[in-house]
Design a protein around this motif. Structure first.
Motif, PDB file in Angstrom:
ATOM      1  N   THR A   1       0.801  -1.234   0.000  1.00 20.69           N
ATOM      2  CA  THR A   1       0.000   0.000   0.000  1.00 20.69           C
ATOM      3  C   THR A   1       0.829   1.277   0.000  1.00 20.69           C
ATOM      4  N   GLY A   2       2.135   1.163   0.056  1.00 19.19           N
ATOM      5  CA  GLY A   2       2.974   2.353   0.098  1.00 19.19           C
ATOM      6  C   GLY A   2       2.990   3.098  -1.228  1.00 19.19           C
ATOM      7  N   PRO A   3       3.662   4.239  -1.270  1.00 22.05           N
ATOM      8  CA  PRO A   3       3.679   5.051  -2.492  1.00 22.05           C
ATOM      9  C   PRO A   3       4.343   4.354  -3.671  1.00 22.05           C
ATOM     10  N   HIS A   4       5.214   3.406  -3.403  1.00 23.38           N
ATOM     11  CA  HIS A   4       5.868   2.633  -4.465  1.00 23.38           C
ATOM     12  C   HIS A   4       5.593   1.156  -4.195  1.00 23.38           C
ATOM     13  N   SER A   5       4.387   0.733  -4.491  1.00 22.72           N
ATOM     14  CA  SER A   5       3.956  -0.620  -4.172  1.00 22.72           C
ATOM     15  C   SER A   5       4.852  -1.669  -4.831  1.00 22.72           C
ATOM     16  N   ALA A   6       5.124  -2.738  -4.078  1.00 23.84           N
ATOM     17  CA  ALA A   6       5.911  -3.851  -4.618  1.00 23.84           C
ATOM     18  C   ALA A   6       5.102  -4.682  -5.610  1.00 23.84           C
ATOM     19  N   TRP A   7       3.794  -4.436  -5.669  1.00 28.74           N
ATOM     20  CA  TRP A   7       2.928  -5.154  -6.602  1.00 28.74           C
ATOM     21  C   TRP A   7       2.555  -4.220  -7.731  1.00 28.74           C
ATOM     22  N   LYS A   8       2.647  -4.687  -8.970  1.00 25.67           N
ATOM     23  CA  LYS A   8       2.479  -3.806 -10.124  1.00 25.67           C
ATOM     24  C   LYS A   8       1.077  -3.218 -10.229  1.00 25.67           C
ATOM     25  N   TYR A   9       0.095  -3.843  -9.596  1.00 21.49           N
ATOM     26  CA  TYR A   9      -1.265  -3.303  -9.631  1.00 21.49           C
ATOM     27  C   TYR A   9      -1.664  -2.690  -8.297  1.00 21.49           C
ATOM     28  N   GLY A  10      -0.691  -2.193  -7.572  1.00 23.16           N
ATOM     29  CA  GLY A  10      -0.938  -1.659  -6.236  1.00 23.16           C
ATOM     30  C   GLY A  10      -1.987  -0.567  -6.183  1.00 23.16           C
ATOM     31  N   SER A  11      -2.191   0.140  -7.289  1.00 19.27           N
ATOM     32  CA  SER A  11      -3.194   1.208  -7.295  1.00 19.27           C
ATOM     33  C   SER A  11      -4.617   0.672  -7.150  1.00 19.27           C
ATOM     34  N   MET A  12      -4.793  -0.654  -7.295  1.00 20.77           N
ATOM     35  CA  MET A  12      -6.111  -1.256  -7.094  1.00 20.77           C
ATOM     36  C   MET A  12      -6.532  -1.266  -5.622  1.00 20.77           C
TER      37      MET A  12
END
Length: 406
Positions: A240-251
Motif C-alpha cells: 500500500t505504500g507510495p511505491h507498491s511492490a505489486w504492479k497493480y498496487g493502485s487497485m
C-alpha cells in the motif's frame, strides 16, 4: 514470550494438544504434514495412512471449488525482502524474506492458467507425510485453480485482505478462500513466511524448508506470533505504500484493510491488529492465542473467531480470555463436524483422493462453503459496509454453525 507459564494455562494447552492429536486423521493429514509437537499449529500425530492406490492417485485430477463471485480472478507472485530485519530462524541467510500470492478481480478471459504450487513444493509436502510414492507430486502441483496469471485487472479500487497460513503449512492451503474473496471484489495476499512452511520456492529456484518446525519448542509459540506480526505489517507497507511492490498496487484501497489467518496465522492476525491501526477488521480461524491480547483489546475494531468444537467456551482457555478482551463488534462461531484443518483446501483435495475423515464428518466441499460464506460475510460487512444477516445469529441454511456467547 509464551503464555503457557502458569499451571492452569499449561494444563489447558496440553489438553488441547491431546484433543488435536486424537482428532488428527489420515483424511486431512494425507495432504498436510507431520510436525514435532511444539506449538498449537504443530500438534498433529498421523496414524498409518489409509491405502491410496498409486494408480488412482495418478489418474485423479484434483480441483478446487469454483469461486462464487462475479469477477474473474487474477494472480501475481510477489517476493518481498525486509532489509530492516534478519531472518529469525536462519540469521546467516540475511534479511527476512516473504513470498506472496496476490489475488485480484480481473477481466474475464484474460491471462493464463496458473499452477497450484511448484512440483518441488508438492514433493516436499507429500514427503512430509510419506506419501511421495503413492501420490505423484505432479498430481498435487497440477490441482486446478481458477486464478489466472497476468490477467488484466478490473477497474476500481478494492479492500485488501492479508491471509497467513498455519505453522508449517504453505500459503497455497488458503487458495480456495483467497480466490473466492477476490471474485467478490477483494485484493487478497496470501503469505509464506520464510522457513515456516514445509517447502516454499523463492526466486532463483531456492526452495526453503521448515527450519522453524525443528526450532520452536513447547512454550515458545509466542516467538512465531511476534515475528509474523512484523511480517504482516511489512506486507501491508509494501503493498500500500507510495511505491507498491505489486504492479497493480493502485487497485488497493489502503483505508480498507483486513487480516485473517489459520491456526497460528489467526493468532498473528489478532496481534497485527493490536499493533497496526491500519487494519480495520480481523479473523482467527481455529488458532490458539499464544500471546495474550492487550488489556485494551483492539480499540473497538471488529474481530471474529471461527473454529471447531475444541474451541467452544470452556474448551480453550486462550479463546475464553481473548473473547473477554475483544471490545468491539465480535462473533465466536464453531462448526460441528469440523477439525483443525477443515477451513483449508486440504479436506477438499483429500476427498478427491478417496480419503475419508471419520473424526471430521463434515465433507470437505461443505466445509469450504461454510468457510467462504462466513469469512466473506465478515469482510463484506466490516470493509465494504454491506450488512450481512448471516452474522446476526444461527441460520437454518447452516445448521452446523453455532454462535457461541451471543
Amino acid at each position: 514470550m509464551s503464555r503457557l507459564g502458569t499451571p492452569a494455562l499449561a494444563s489447558s494447552y496440553r489438553s488441547f494438544v491431546i484433543r488435536l492429536r486424537r482428532a488428527a486423521t489420515t483424511a486431512l493429514l494425507a495432504l498436510s504434514l507431520s510436525l514435532p509437537i511444539a506449538a498449537s499449529d504443530m500438534a498433529f500425530a498421523a496414524t498409518a495412512p489409509a491405502p491410496i492406490s498409486a494408480r488412482t492417485a495418478r489418474a485423479v485430477h484434483l480441483e478446487l471449488p469454483r469461486p462464487t463471485g462475479p469477477h474473474a480472478v487474477g494472480r501475481s507472485i510477489v517476493p518481498l525482502v525486509d532489509k530492516s530485519r534478519r531472518d529469525p530462524w536462519v540469521p546467516q541467510s540475511g534479511a527476512r524474506e516473504l513470498m506472496l500470492s496476490v489475488y485480484y478481480p480481473a477481466h474475464q478471459g484474460s491471462g493464463r492458467s496458473s499452477a497450484y504450487m511448484s512440483t518441488e513444493e508438492a514433493r516436499l509436502l507429500l514427503a512430509s507425510q510419506h506419501l511421495e510414492d503413492r501420490v505423484p507430486a505432479q498430481t498435487l502441483s497440477a490441482t486446478h485453480t481458477y486464478a489466472r496469471t497476468s490477467a488484466r485487472p478490473a477497474s476500481g479500487r478494492y479492500p485488501l485482505v492479508v491471509l497467513s497460513p498455519g505453522f508449517g503449512l504453505p500459503r497455497t492451503t488458503l487458495t480456495l478462500l483467497a480466490e473466492d474473496l477476490a471474485s467478490h471484489g477483494y485484493v487478497v495476499a496470501t503469505v509464506d513466511h520464510a522457513y515456516e512452511a514445509v517447502g516454499t520456492t523463492f526466486p532463483g529456484g531456492r526452495t526453503l524448508t521448515c527450519v522453524a518446525c525443528e526450532t520452536v519448542k513447547p512454550g515458545q509459540e509466542g516467538i512465531v506470533t511476534k515475528n509474523r506480526t512484523k511480517d504482516l505489517s511489512f506486507v501491508i507497507n509494501e503493498l500500500t505504500g507510495p511505491h507498491s511492490a505489486w504492479k497493480y498496487g493502485s487497485m488497493i484501497d489502503a483505508k480498507r484493510i483486513g487480516v485473517a489467518g489459520h491456526s497460528i496465522g489467526g493468532d498473528s492476525a489478532a496481534h497485527t491488529m493490536a499493533s497496526d491501526g491500519r487494519v480495520r477488521a480481523g479473523m482467527n480461524m481455529d488458532g490458539m492465542f499464544n500471546v495474550p491480547l492487550p488489556a485494551s483489546g483492539l480499540q473497538g475494531r471488529p474481530f471474529m473467531l471461527l473454529g471447531n468444537a475444541d474451541h467452544r467456551p470452556g474448551q480453550d482457555a486462550t479463546w475464553d480470555e481473548g473473547w473477554a478482551r475483544l471490545n468491539g463488534w465480535k462473533r465466536w462461531l464453531t462448526v460441528a463436524g469440523s477439525n483443525h484443518l477443515s477451513f483449508l483446501d486440504l479436506p477438499v483435495l483429500a476427498t478427491q483422493l478417496g480419503v475419508s475423515a471419520p473424526s471430521a464428518p463434515l465433507p470437505g466441499q461443505r466445509a469450504a462453503q461454510i468457510t467462504r460464506s462466513y469469512v466473506g460475510a465478515f469482510f463484506d460487512q466490516h470493509l465494504r459496509g454491506i450488512q450481512k444477516p448471516l452474522l446476526d445469529g444461527p441460520s437454518k441454511a447452516n445448521p452446523e454453525v453455532r454462535f457461541e456467547l451471543p
